[in-house]
Scaffold this motif. Structure first.
Motif, PDB file in Angstrom:
ATOM      1  N   LEU A   5       0.771  -1.228   0.037  1.00 33.23           N
ATOM      2  CA  LEU A   5      -0.040  -0.175   0.038  1.00 33.23           C
ATOM      3  C   LEU A   5       0.804   1.189   0.154  1.00 33.23           C
ATOM      4  O   LEU A   5       0.784   2.170  -0.664  1.00 33.23           O
ATOM      5  CB  LEU A   5      -1.195  -0.035   1.282  1.00 33.23           C
ATOM      6  N   VAL A   6       1.986   1.097   0.737  1.00 30.59           N
ATOM      7  CA  VAL A   6       2.932   2.387   0.617  1.00 30.59           C
ATOM      8  C   VAL A   6       3.444   2.541  -0.379  1.00 30.59           C
ATOM      9  O   VAL A   6       3.207   3.833  -0.979  1.00 30.59           O
ATOM     10  CB  VAL A   6       4.085   2.124   1.855  1.00 30.59           C
ATOM     11  N   TYR A   7       3.872   1.452  -1.172  1.00 33.73           N
ATOM     12  CA  TYR A   7       4.483   1.429  -2.534  1.00 33.73           C
ATOM     13  C   TYR A   7       3.669   2.029  -3.476  1.00 33.73           C
ATOM     14  O   TYR A   7       4.002   2.800  -4.349  1.00 33.73           O
ATOM     15  CB  TYR A   7       4.978  -0.097  -2.923  1.00 33.73           C
ATOM     16  N   ASP A   8       2.181   1.565  -3.394  1.00 34.78           N
ATOM     17  CA  ASP A   8       1.226   2.113  -4.520  1.00 34.78           C
ATOM     18  C   ASP A   8       1.082   3.655  -4.212  1.00 34.78           C
ATOM     19  O   ASP A   8       1.002   4.354  -5.116  1.00 34.78           O
ATOM     20  CB  ASP A   8      -0.177   1.236  -4.246  1.00 34.78           C
ATOM     21  N   ARG A   9       0.977   4.080  -3.042  1.00 34.64           N
ATOM     22  CA  ARG A   9       0.741   5.141  -2.777  1.00 34.64           C
ATOM     23  C   ARG A   9       1.868   6.325  -3.160  1.00 34.64           C
ATOM     24  O   ARG A   9       1.684   7.190  -3.831  1.00 34.64           O
ATOM     25  CB  ARG A   9       0.705   5.645  -1.214  1.00 34.64           C
ATOM     26  N   LEU A  10       2.927   5.788  -3.142  1.00 36.97           N
ATOM     27  CA  LEU A  10       4.159   6.637  -3.648  1.00 36.97           C
ATOM     28  C   LEU A  10       4.200   6.443  -5.312  1.00 36.97           C
ATOM     29  O   LEU A  10       4.591   7.667  -5.748  1.00 36.97           O
ATOM     30  CB  LEU A  10       5.586   5.900  -3.270  1.00 36.97           C
ATOM     31  N   GLU A  11       3.772   5.593  -5.898  1.00 33.89           N
ATOM     32  CA  GLU A  11       3.457   5.545  -7.418  1.00 33.89           C
ATOM     33  C   GLU A  11       2.287   6.755  -7.528  1.00 33.89           C
ATOM     34  O   GLU A  11       2.604   7.257  -8.631  1.00 33.89           O
ATOM     35  CB  GLU A  11       3.034   4.231  -7.688  1.00 33.89           C
ATOM     36  N   GLN A  12       1.360   6.671  -6.754  1.00 35.08           N
ATOM     37  CA  GLN A  12       0.454   7.735  -7.197  1.00 35.08           C
ATOM     38  C   GLN A  12       0.744   9.136  -6.853  1.00 35.08           C
ATOM     39  O   GLN A  12       0.589   9.978  -7.882  1.00 35.08           O
ATOM     40  CB  GLN A  12      -0.680   7.387  -6.146  1.00 35.08           C
ATOM     41  N   ALA A  13       1.646   9.178  -6.025  1.00 37.85           N
ATOM     42  CA  ALA A  13       2.024  10.807  -5.593  1.00 37.85           C
ATOM     43  C   ALA A  13       3.181  11.132  -6.651  1.00 37.85           C
ATOM     44  O   ALA A  13       3.021  12.280  -7.095  1.00 37.85           O
ATOM     45  CB  ALA A  13       2.805  10.829  -4.309  1.00 37.85           C
ATOM     46  N   ALA A  14       3.766  10.008  -7.219  1.00 30.96           N
ATOM     47  CA  ALA A  14       4.940  10.461  -8.428  1.00 30.96           C
ATOM     48  C   ALA A  14       4.281  11.061  -9.743  1.00 30.96           C
ATOM     49  O   ALA A  14       4.908  11.558 -10.426  1.00 30.96           O
ATOM     50  CB  ALA A  14       5.747   9.100  -8.583  1.00 30.96           C
ATOM     51  N   GLN A  15       2.957  10.809  -9.659  1.00 30.13           N
ATOM     52  CA  GLN A  15       2.090  11.273 -10.962  1.00 30.13           C
ATOM     53  C   GLN A  15       2.205  12.690 -10.927  1.00 30.13           C
ATOM     54  O   GLN A  15       1.964  13.583 -12.043  1.00 30.13           O
ATOM     55  CB  GLN A  15       0.853  10.809 -11.353  1.00 30.13           C
ATOM     56  N   PHE A  16       2.389  13.406  -9.711  1.00 26.56           N
ATOM     57  CA  PHE A  16       2.250  14.771  -9.606  1.00 26.56           C
ATOM     58  C   PHE A  16       3.298  15.245  -9.804  1.00 26.56           C
ATOM     59  O   PHE A  16       4.300  15.560  -8.761  1.00 26.56           O
ATOM     60  CB  PHE A  16       1.350  15.163  -8.253  1.00 26.56           C
ATOM     61  N   SER A  17       3.981  15.532 -11.008  1.00 29.39           N
ATOM     62  CA  SER A  17       5.199  15.864 -11.323  1.00 29.39           C
ATOM     63  C   SER A  17       5.037  16.765 -12.572  1.00 29.39           C
ATOM     64  O   SER A  17       4.465  16.609 -13.222  1.00 29.39           O
ATOM     65  CB  SER A  17       6.030  14.638 -11.581  1.00 29.39           C
ATOM     66  N   ARG A  18       6.039  17.779 -12.682  1.00 33.08           N
ATOM     67  CA  ARG A  18       6.486  18.564 -13.884  1.00 33.08           C
ATOM     68  C   ARG A  18       6.852  17.470 -14.893  1.00 33.08           C
ATOM     69  O   ARG A  18       7.505  16.654 -14.688  1.00 33.08           O
ATOM     70  CB  ARG A  18       7.373  19.529 -13.570  1.00 33.08           C
ATOM     71  N   PRO A  19       6.434  17.875 -16.253  1.00 28.52           N
ATOM     72  CA  PRO A  19       6.776  16.954 -17.082  1.00 28.52           C
ATOM     73  C   PRO A  19       8.265  16.875 -17.336  1.00 28.52           C
ATOM     74  O   PRO A  19       9.145  17.735 -17.044  1.00 28.52           O
ATOM     75  CB  PRO A  19       6.317  17.377 -18.537  1.00 28.52           C
ATOM     76  N   GLY A  20       8.874  15.720 -17.709  1.00 27.57           N
ATOM     77  CA  GLY A  20      10.176  15.334 -17.983  1.00 27.57           C
ATOM     78  C   GLY A  20      10.553  14.236 -16.894  1.00 27.57           C
ATOM     79  O   GLY A  20       9.822  13.615 -16.579  1.00 27.57           O
ATOM     80  N   PRO A  21      12.143  13.779 -17.095  1.00 31.57           N
ATOM     81  CA  PRO A  21      12.252  12.570 -16.433  1.00 31.57           C
ATOM     82  C   PRO A  21      12.117  12.589 -14.931  1.00 31.57           C
ATOM     83  O   PRO A  21      12.259  13.902 -14.394  1.00 31.57           O
ATOM     84  CB  PRO A  21      13.856  12.476 -16.824  1.00 31.57           C
TER      85      PRO A  21
END
Ligand SMILES: [Zn+2]
Length: 412
Positions: A5-21
Motif C-alpha cells: 500500500l505504501v509502495y502504491d501510494r508512492l507511485e500515485q504521488a509520483a504522478q504529480f510531477s512537472r513533465p520530464g524525467p
C-alpha cells in the motif's frame, strides 16, 4: 501487505510531477497543490484531521494531538529536486500515514498524540531558502526568508499567498516544546551502506555537520614550452596535492567524508602554466571533534604543499553548520523494534541534511533509514522495494507501540 500500500501510494504521488524525467515537484507549485489533495485523502482515510498550514505544510492530527496530549510528530518533505525520484521525502509521508491508519483500524490505542506533516520545502530547489515548513514548527523561521526569490522573481511571500497561505500567521505555527515528544522521520538512505550490509533498515545516529573552505593558490604563469620543469610555480599542481590530501585524510578518518568539488583554473589555457587556482573543500562529519581534527590535518598540510610547489596558498572557512545528534531514547526504541523483527540493528550517520536539522531546535529527533537501490537518490532511477517498505512499516508500528517504555516524557 502494508508495504504494498505504501509502495502504491508512492507511485500515485509520483504522478504529480512537472513533465520530464523522474519526479519534479517544487515548493508551492501546481504539482504541490495536487499532491496535497492526495496526501489529505490518505490522512483522512487514516483517521487524521487535516489542514494546510501557513507555509504550505500538509498536516494531519489525531484526536489526542488535537486535544493537546503529548504528541509525536512524524513526517518528511513533499518536494523534490529537479528530475528526482519517487521516494526521497514522500516515503516519510506515505509510510507513517499508512502505519497509523492500520493501527487505528486494528483498534490499537497509542498513549500519545500523532501528528504527521508533509513539509512543503526541504530540498530548496525553487527558492534559495529551505526548511521553511520545519523551521515554522520549530519557531525558528526567519521572516527574511519570505523575500527569497525563484528564477522568475517570485518571492516566497507571493508564492505562499497565491497558494492560499497566510505568511503573516507563520509565527503561530510554533509547536509547544512541552507537548512535543519528538520528531521521527523515515527516509531512504541515499547511500549504499544498508544495501552493502544486506539490511532493509538502519538507525540514524546524527545528521552530519558541514564546513566549507575557499582555497586560493597563487603561482606564476609562464610559457609551457620554454620553462624547465624544475623552474615552475604551477598552481594546479598544488591544487592536485590538496585534492589528494583531502581524499587521504577523509579515507583515514572514520566518520568523515570530504571533497574538493569545484576548481577554477587560471588562465586555463592549453600552453600556459596555471598561475592561480580557486578551489573549495567541503568536509562532513556528524561529530564536531572529528571534523575539527580532519580540518586541522588538511589545513596544516597546506604550508608544505605551498613550499614544495613554490606557490602561495590562502585558505578561508566560508561556512560551518553543526551536526545534530539523534536522541538516545529514539535510537534505542528503533533498535528494539528492529531487533524484534529479527533484523540486525545497524547504526549509521546521515551525510545529508534533513528536516530534523530544523526540528532539533524544538524537540528530540530520530530517523529510520530504508535501503535504496544502488544507494542512488536525487535521480529518476531512485528505487526501493515494497518488501523493504513493509519491513519499515512493521518496524515503525512496533516502535510506536513500544514508545511509552522509551520515552521519559510518557513514562514520567
Ligand atoms: Zn529528503
Amino acid at each position: 501487505m502494508l508495504g504494498q500500500l505504501v509502495y502504491d501510494r508512492l507511485e500515485q504521488a509520483a504522478q504529480f510531477s512537472r513533465p520530464g524525467p523522474g519526479v519534479t515537484r517544487l515548493f508551492l507549485s501546481a504539482e504541490h497543490k495536487q499532491v496535497a489533495i492526495l496526501i489529505k485523502e490518505w490522512m483522512e482515510q487514516a483517521g487524521l484531521e487535516t489542514e494546510m498550514d501557513a507555509t504550505g505544510n500538509i498536516v494531519g492530527r489525531d484526536e489526542k494531538a488535537r486535544n493537546g496530549a503529548p504528541t509525536l510528530i512524524m513526517g518528511s518533505h513533499q518536494d523534490t529536486v529537479v528530475s528526482g525520484g519517487k521516494y526521497d521525502g514522500m516515503l516519510g509521508v506515505a509510510l507513517p500515514i499508512t502505519v497509523v491508519g492500520d493501527l487505528y483500524k486494528r483498534k490499537i490505542d497509542l498513549p500519545f498524540g500523532i501528528e504527521i506533516v508533509a513539509f512543503g520545502d526541504e530540498e530548496g530547489t525553487r527558492f534559495q531558502s529551505t526548511l521553511v515548513g520545519s523551521r515554522a514548527l520549530a519557531g525558528t523561521f526567519d521572516p527574511a526568508a519570505l523575500d527569497a526569490m525563484d528564477d522568475n522573481g517570485v518571492t516566497v511571500r507571493t508564492a505562499l499567498q497565491d497558494f492560499g497561505c497566510t505568511p503573516d500567521s507563520i509565527p503561530s505555527l510554533k509547536r509547544s516544546r512541552k507537548n512535543t515528544l519528538g520528531f521521527l522521520e523515515v527516509h531512504i538512505e541515499q547511500g549504499p551502506v544498508l544495501e552493502g550490509r544486506n539490511l532493509p533498515v538502519g538507525i540514524v545516529t546524527a545528521l552530519t555537520g558541514i564546513e566549507r573552505h575557499r582555497v586560493v593558490i597563487k603561482g606564476k604563469a609562464s610559457h609551457a614550452g620554454t620553462t624547465p620543469m624544475d623552474h615552475r610555480q604551477d598552481a594546479l599542481l598544488a591544487a592536485a596535492d590538496i585534492v589528494h590530501k583531502v581524499n587521504q585524510v577523509c579515507r583515514e578518518t572514520e566518520g568523515m567524508v570530504g571533497v574538493v568539488g569545484k576548481l577554477e583554473v587560471s588562465p586555463n589555457a592549453v600552453n600556459v602554466i596555471p598561475d592561480s587556482v580557486d578551489l573549495t573543500i567541503e568536509l562532513r562529519a556528524p561529530e564536531r571533534a572529528v571534523r575539527v581534527n580532519g580540518r586541522g590535518a588538511i589545513l596544516s598540510a597546506l604550508g608544505g604543499i605551498a613550499q614544495n610547489r613554490a606557490v602561495a596558498i590562502n585558505a578561508d572557512q566560508t561556512y560551518e553548520a553543526e551536526g545534530v545528534p539523534c536522541a538516545d531514547w529514539m535510537m534505542n526504541g528503533l533498535e528494539a523494534a528492529i531487533t524484534q523483527h529479527n533484523i540486525r540493528p545497524l547504526r549509521l550517520f546521515s551525510g545529508a541534511g534533513h528536516d530534523g536539522l530544523a526540528m532539533h531546535d524544538l524537540c528530540d529527533i530520530g530517523m529510520l533509514f530504508v535501503r535504496c537501490k544502488d544507494g542512488l537518490s536525487h535521480h529518476p532511477d531512485e528505487a526501493i522495494t515494497a518488501e523493504d517498505a513493509d519491513i519499515a512499516a512493521q518496524v515503525l508500528a512496533t516502535y510506536l507501540q513500544n514508545l511509552a517504555q522509551f520515552c521519559s516524557k510518557l513514562a514520567g
